[in-house]
Design a protein around this motif. Structure first.
Motif, short mmCIF file in Angstrom:
data_model
loop_
_atom_site.label_atom_id
_atom_site.label_comp_id
_atom_site.label_asym_id
_atom_site.label_seq_id
_atom_site.Cartn_x
_atom_site.Cartn_y
_atom_site.Cartn_z
N ASP A 53 -1.22 -6.26 -1.61
CA ASP A 53 -1.79 -4.99 -1.20
C ASP A 53 -3.25 -5.17 -0.76
O ASP A 53 -3.71 -4.54 0.18
CB ASP A 53 -1.62 -3.90 -2.26
CG ASP A 53 -2.10 -4.26 -3.65
OD1 ASP A 53 -2.51 -5.41 -3.88
OD2 ASP A 53 -2.06 -3.38 -4.53
N LEU A 85 0.83 -1.20 0.00
CA LEU A 85 0.00 0.00 0.00
C LEU A 85 0.87 1.25 0.00
O LEU A 85 1.92 1.29 0.61
CB LEU A 85 -0.90 0.02 1.23
CG LEU A 85 -1.92 -1.10 1.34
CD1 LEU A 85 -2.71 -0.97 2.63
CD2 LEU A 85 -2.85 -1.14 0.15
N ASN A 114 -4.09 -1.28 -4.77
CA ASN A 114 -3.74 0.03 -4.24
C ASN A 114 -4.21 1.14 -5.17
O ASN A 114 -4.82 2.11 -4.72
CB ASN A 114 -2.24 0.14 -4.00
CG ASN A 114 -1.86 1.45 -3.35
OD1 ASN A 114 -1.94 1.59 -2.15
ND2 ASN A 114 -1.49 2.43 -4.16
#
Length: 144
Positions: A38, A2, A134
Motif C-alpha cells: 500500500d 489502498l 493505508n
C-alpha cells in the motif's frame, strides 16, 4: 492495497495519477519498498508536490524526496539520532520533536516524539499506532 476511500479522496484533490513513473519505481526499490505494498501503491500514484500538508502536519512524497534530495542520508541521520532500527524510515522531517516512521519490514506506521522512551521504541516494545500505511493515510487525512 489502498482503500477506495483514500483513492477517491486523492482523485478528488487531483493528486491521483493512473500511470506510475519508472523513476519513482526505482526510488522505492532503492529504499527497499515493495511496489505492490500500500505504501508503494500510494507513492507511485499520488503526488501533490514534494510534500502533503494536512492540518499543519507535513509528510514527504517519499519518491520525490528520494529522487531530488539526499534522502538516504536523511534516513540514516534520523535512525542514528533517534536510535532507530534500519527498517524505520521517516515520513517527515521530525519538526516539533515528533514524527512518523514507516516500518519497511512489516508495513506499520508509528508516531514517536522525543518525550517517549526511545529505548522502548528501539527495543520493539512501543506499539505502532497504525497497522498499515493505508490506515495511517486515512487517519492523516481524517477520512475515518
Amino acid at each position: 492495497m489502498l482503500s477506495k476511500k483514500l483513492i477517491d479522496f486523492c482523485k478528488k484533490n487531483g493528486w491521483w495519477f493512473d500511470d506510475s513513473s519508472s523513476d519513482y519505481e526505482l526510488e522505492l526499490q532503492k529504499i527497499g519498498i515493495s511496489l505492490s505494498s500500500d505504501f508503494g501503491e500510494f507513492y507511485l500514484h499520488v503526488e501533490d508536490g514534494p510534500t502533503f500538508i494536512h492540518n499543519g502536519k507535513e509528510i514527504y512524497q517519499i519518491c520525490w524526496f528520494s529522487k531530488n534530495t539526499d534522502f538516504e542520508s536523511n534516513i540514516k541521520s534520523a535512525q542514528a539520532a533517534l536510535g532507530l532500527k534500519p527498517e524505520h524510515i521517516p515520513l517527515d522531517s521530525f519538526e516539533g520533536e515528533f514524527g512518523y516512521f514507516y516500518n519497511i519490514k512489516n508495513g506499520t506506521v508509528t508516531e514517536i516524539s522525543l518525550g517517549q522512551s526511545l529505548e522502548k521504541f528501539t527495543a520493539g516494545n512501543l506499539q505502532p499506532q497504525w497497522k498499515n500505511f493505508n490506515d495511517f493515510m486515512e487517519s492523516y487525512f481524517e477520512l475515518e
